[in-house]
Every structure is written in structure tokens, then in C-alpha cells.
Design an enzyme around this catalytic site. Structure first.
Site, PDB file in Angstrom:
ATOM      1  N   ASP A  73       0.531  -1.065   0.100  1.00 39.46           N
ATOM      2  CA  ASP A  73      -0.078  -0.224   0.141  1.00 39.46           C
ATOM      3  C   ASP A  73       0.876   1.251   0.022  1.00 39.46           C
ATOM      4  O   ASP A  73       0.419   2.538  -0.506  1.00 39.46           O
ATOM      5  CB  ASP A  73      -1.070  -0.070   1.320  1.00 39.46           C
ATOM      6  CG  ASP A  73      -2.169  -1.049   1.065  1.00 39.46           C
ATOM      7  OD1 ASP A  73      -2.014  -2.157   1.191  1.00 39.46           O
ATOM      8  OD2 ASP A  73      -3.103  -0.612   0.405  1.00 39.46           O
TER       9      ASP A  73
ATOM     10  N   ASN B  77       1.551  -2.872   4.146  1.00 35.12           N
ATOM     11  CA  ASN B  77       0.405  -3.743   3.570  1.00 35.12           C
ATOM     12  C   ASN B  77      -0.304  -4.241   4.295  1.00 35.12           C
ATOM     13  O   ASN B  77      -0.301  -4.132   5.602  1.00 35.12           O
ATOM     14  CB  ASN B  77       1.355  -4.836   2.692  1.00 35.12           C
ATOM     15  CG  ASN B  77       0.591  -5.609   1.577  1.00 35.12           C
ATOM     16  OD1 ASN B  77      -0.064  -4.860   0.763  1.00 35.12           O
ATOM     17  ND2 ASN B  77       0.591  -6.853   2.049  1.00 35.12           N
TER      18      ASN B  77
END
Lengths: 355, 355
Positions: free
Chosen positions: B240, B250
Site C-alpha cells: 500500500d 501492506n
């Protein structure tokens, strides 16, 4: 409904049957199972209606008493043996089940009493032993944790359910948390939910709420991350089988928390009665790990969570290697694996020499 | 219904609205959301109807186009700015959302076209970029994994959903798995279910089934244990936000798998487009981690799993430190963090120099 106690036991013998809290229905519903037959008990163990290594040990012990009634030894020995075998092997990983069944069988053999009387006496003794062990573990564990944590207060992460529901009363790891709370030294408990069967979410929150302890729930994989962010002072887990070298089989997810604790420099403590130690199993690789099949994984609380016909791996337990464990706390001793203690070496010390 | 493709896109612009697959309903139901208004899009992003860092970047880009229609800049600039701000901040952790919104705003500013036309051109370009990036990552990642795994075949563990549903088509980590499958080198994919919202269980099995790849699902905490038992050859995750030093935010649970992979000596690989790298964020500790509140944790698929009124911690992401990451694979390069590569150092190399 109150937490498990002498008024409201997790498991008890009532008029020739075994009365158990149905742990598959909590926290939504408080239901009771009365097992009058061995097959009902075996089903309750297999479906985790009764669960937790010490509790299924006690269930197995009373199960032998049930078998003496249903399959009188003097009438058909092989039917009795077969019934006992189905109890003994209902679940493979926790050593307590087979061990406690064998203890009761030995007592029947050595006793001059009728089989049912001898079995009941043995089962009652085992139940009382486990209760005393819980009290002792809670006390010893709480003071040990306070010692490690500069007197506290303590934020304690834990997994699965290791409370009164997993034992007779109070529990193992959760007994330590309860004792810390009673002593006024618990900041909060941090249970992980424990997929797939969510014993942390369903059962541990139910018990923590009843003991009035502050707590916050999280998903399993949040545990290692919160440890890395300094949000817990200790990890406390129970055990299903401890091998002679200290390797510990416990609920799936324990190993992840141990890795997280090591990475964060947080103590990782196993709390279990001596009955969970299996000196006949050399290391963790020798422990049979139950795979419970795909259904539990591809559903959550009965609702499908995956594409239809999805296959799954479902190890119910994992093995935490001894080198990731700070200490094992039992009703008799604290084994500091991190300081080179071994399970055989300090076995003969009196409790007062250890704590 | 087929997997996301040009015929059946995860997200697209249709007649002045944004058409998205409603990912909260899969795999049980295939439903479509048509966002004609900014608030519908923002709600879809917040509830994870559209999700995955690259996909919400594309959603944000088309969202700016939607805002130009709903809040014409020449009529009320501050209403437009406010609408764009609600899109930009709908979720805080994935850098792609804010970055892509800002790219479209810059294009509007620099273009001589009407705002809506300029925004749509920019959004289409971003969508095409992400699609090309997925194809390149899948290819580069697959050959890199084969290189690490002696030519395969490969058992690949992964978390959350990083497929076509998380991007435009094909995906990031799941694009690598798909490519390995197409090349005939995938033994099986091993997705973890990814509580609390079960994107691994709900979405990744849906995509794997549609690509005809062999797979088995597991609970999140089984990942590290199966790694310790040698049951996977590589762990592949998306991202992310990747900080300048390689620390990677993430989905919660990624860090546990990284710890498990390190303990087992298995490569741990991040697959993400360059758009996910945020050189303005120095390290993982500077990344804001979204806490999504207790509701998702105390329920599973809408069913309560805990004592009533239970409070919960719910970090949606975790941070895996760079030292646990073998390599980051993007559409342009393979950054071998394990060999001392850094994100800035090989930035200027042409792709052919790297792979």
C-alpha cells in the site's frame, strides 16, 4: 451466566452422566450438553463443545467412568476397550486426553473397588488436581510476570481460550491474567480472535467480561504487529503438549506470536500444568498435528467465506520451538528456557526453591 | 462471472459515472456499483467496495473527473476542492490514492482542455499505466521467482487480494502467481484468508478459481507455521505504501508472514508498481496506519463473534521492515534489498540493465 466456577462448572459428573457447557454456542447462547453415552462425549470432544487440554483430560477421565456403566467390563471386555479407545483418540494433539484416560484405567486395574467407583474416584482426583494446578499456575505466573515487567502494570497478549472453560476453573494462561487483574496490575488483556473457530473471540472475551478485566480483541495477524509497536509487555499462551526439549504445541497462531515477541524483545511464556508435559515425546517434530479439514476454514460462524469447493489446509495447532520461549510456568515450577533450564533438570526441586 | 478483464473491468468510466465491481459482495454475489456522485465513490472506497492500492488510485483519478461534473470549478471552486479532498483522504495508508488525485489535478491545471476532458484523459492514462505495469510485474516477478527457486515448480504463499480486483487487470503479487501458472510452473497458490474482511478468502479464491490455478486456503496464522514446515517456496505480497528505505506497509498479516519467511529461510517478495513507492516518506514509522474501528473485528461476515460490547484494535495494515524483505519487484526493476540495493540507487537504470 457466570464464568465457570464450582457453582457453574465447565464439566461435572451428574447422576451417571457428564454435564458440560456447550462451548460451540458461546457467547450467543449458554447451553448444556448431558452425555449419557460415550458416543455423545466423543462427539462433544471432536466438535470442541468441550475443549482445552486440561478440560479434555478431565472429560476423558469421566468418560472412562461413563464407559464402565455403558459397557460393563465383566460383561464384554472388548466393547469396553473399544469405547475407551474412541475417547482416547478423539483428538490427537493434546497429550492430556490419552494420559488421563490411561491414569483412570490404571486406577481401575489396581483398585479393589467396582470399576465405576474406582473410575469416578480417579476422575474426581484428576479434576481436583487440575483445579489446584490452575490456582497455583495463576499465582506463580502472575508474580513471575510482574518480576519480568518491573512490577507492572502489565498489558498481556494471549491466544485461544485458556480460562475456566479450557480447564476446570480459572485456567492456565488466562488464570495468570485473572490473577494480575485481581492484584490490580493488569492494564489490559489483548486476546487474538483465534481463527478458524474463534475461541479467543467467542470464549475469552466472554470470560474476561465476567471477571471484569479490561481488554481489547484483535485479529490473529495483528498480534505480531502490535508487539512490534510496543503495545504489549508479555505474551501468555497455554499448551496442548510440551515435548521433552520444551518445544510446545498449542493453538495455531502461537508460533506467529512467538516470532513477533522475539522480534520485539517481549517475553513469551507458556503456562500449562505438569500433565501437559510429555517427556516421551522428544521434540516438537514428533508431535502429531491435527488437520481438521477444510470446512472450518472456508466458513466463518457458518457463513461461506470463499469460492465454492475451495480446498483448505487446516492445522489446528502449531509448534513453537523451545528457543523462542522465555519460560514455562507450571503448578510446580518456572522453567527458564531462556536461561538454560531444561524440563528434566529442575524436576526434583521443591516449589519453594524455584519461586 | 469472469475474472476482471477488459470485458469485465474492476473499474471503468461509463457515461459520466464510475462503474465498479462491488467487492464487498463477492464471492457470493456479483454486483455492480454505479457512482454518479462523489459521495457514492467515497463511500465505495471507505467500505472497500473498491480496494487495492492501484485500484483506488484509478478510482481516485476518475473521482476527480466525477467532481468536475458535479462541482464545476468555474462555478464554485471551494465546493470542488472540498469534494476532491474527501476523495483524497477517503483512506490514509495507500499512497496511490492521494498521489493519483494530485496527478489529475496537476493535469487539469496544466491543460488547455475543459476540466472534465483533461481529468478523463489523465485518468485514462493512469488506468493504462497500471494495466501495463501489471503485465510487466507479472512477467518480471515470475522469472525472478523461478530464478530464486531453481526453475520451479513453485508453491507460492500470498495474502489479501492483489489480483485484477485490486488493480485494473491481473494485479501485483497475484499477477506473478498467474504468470507462473501460465508458464506451467505453479504447484499451488497458498492464500491466507486475511481477516477481518477476508479478501484472501473471498476475492483471491474467486480469482484463482477463474484462472484455473491450483490453490488451498488457510487461516492467517497458519502461514508462518506452514512456512516453518517447508510447505511454501516463496511469499509474494502487494504493497500500500513503500517508504524510501524499503519498509513496506501492506495488509495486516504481511509482517507475520515476513517473520515466518525469515525464520524458514524462504524468500519474501513485495510486488508493487512504482506508483506505490513514496520517496517522501522516510521509513515505515512515518506511515499512517488506518485503524478501522471495532465492528469488523467483533463480527465475521456480519455475525457477532465476541461478547457484546467488546472493544477491539483494528489496524488495517502493518509495516514490514526492509531487512525482512528479499526484493521489491516493480514494472521497471527488481530491487534486491537483501543484496544492498536501495530504492534511490538503481532508479536511473534502464529495465534491460536490471533483469
Amino acid at each position: 451466566m457466570a464464568a465457570p466456577s464450582s457453582d457453574n462448572p465447565t464439566i461435572e459428573w451428574v447422576d451417571g452422566s457428564i454435564r458440560m457447557i456447550d462451548q460451540t454456542r458461546l457467547p450467543g447462547e449458554f447451553a448444556i450438553i448431558n452425555a449419557h453415552h460415550v458416543h455423545t462425549l466423543v462427539e462433544a470432544i471432536k466438535t470442541l463443545a468441550v475443549r482445552g487440554a486440561p478440560a479434555i483430560g478431565v472429560a476423558g477421565a469421566y468418560g472412562v467412568a461413563l464407559a464402565t456403566r455403558e459397557f460393563p467390563v465383566d460383561r464384554d471386555r472388548s466393547a469396553f476397550d473399544e469405547a475407551v479407545q474412541t475417547i482416547r483418540s478423539a483428538r490427537p494433539t493434546a497429550v492430556n486426553l490419552a494420559k488421563r484416560v490411561d491414569e483412570v484405567l490404571a486406577d481401575i486395574r489396581d483398585s479393589s473397588l467396582p470399576a465405576e467407583r474406582a473410575a469416578l474416584q480417579a476422575a474426581d482426583r484428576i479434576r481436583d488436581e487440575e483445579l489446584e494446578a490452575s490456582v497455583a499456575m495463576g499465582d506463580r505466573g502472575a508474580y513471575f510476570v510482574l518480576d519480568l515487567c518491573d512490577g507492572g502494570p502489565v498489558r498481556a497478549m494471549t491466544i485461544c481460550n485458556t480460562g475456566g472453560l479450557a480447564t476446570v476453573e480459572r485456567g492456565t494462561a488466562l488464570a495468570v491474567i485473572q490473577r494480575l487483574h485481581e492484584l490490580g496490575h493488569l492494564t489490559e488483556a489483548l486476546p487474538v480472535e483465534t481463527r478458524p473457530l474463534l475461541q479467543g473471540g467467542r470464549l475469552t472475551t466472554w470470560e474476561l467480561h465476567r471477571m471484569g478485566a479490561p481488554f481489547r480483541l484483535m485479529v490473529d495477524s495483528a498480534g505480531p504487529f502490535l508487539l512490534s509497536r510496543g503495545q504489549a509487555d508479555v505474551v501468555l499462551i497455554g499448551a496442548d503438549r510440551i515435548a521433552a526439549n520444551g518445544d510446545t504445541a498449542n493453538k495455531i497462531g502461537s508460533f506467529s506470536l512467538a516470532l513477533g515477541a522475539r522480534h520485539a524483545g517481549v517475553p513469551f511464556i507458556v503456562v500449562a500444568p505438569e500433565s501437559t508435559i510429555d517427556m516421551a515425546t522428544e521434540t516438537g517434530t514428533d508431535i502429531e498435528i491435527e488437520d481438521r479439514g477444510p470446512t472450518e476454514v472456508i466458513t466463518a460462524m457458518g457463513t461461506p467465506i470463499a469460492e465454492a469447493h475451495t480446498d483448505a489446509v487446516n492445522p489446528a495447532f502449531d509448534v513453537t520451538p523451545a528457543e523462542l520461549i522465555t519460560a514455562i510456568v507450571t503448578e510446580r515450577r518456572v522453567i527458564r528456557l531462556d536461561q538454560g533450564d531444561t524440563l528434566d533438570r529442575i524436576d526434583s526441586l521443591a516449589p519453594e526453591d524455584i519461586l
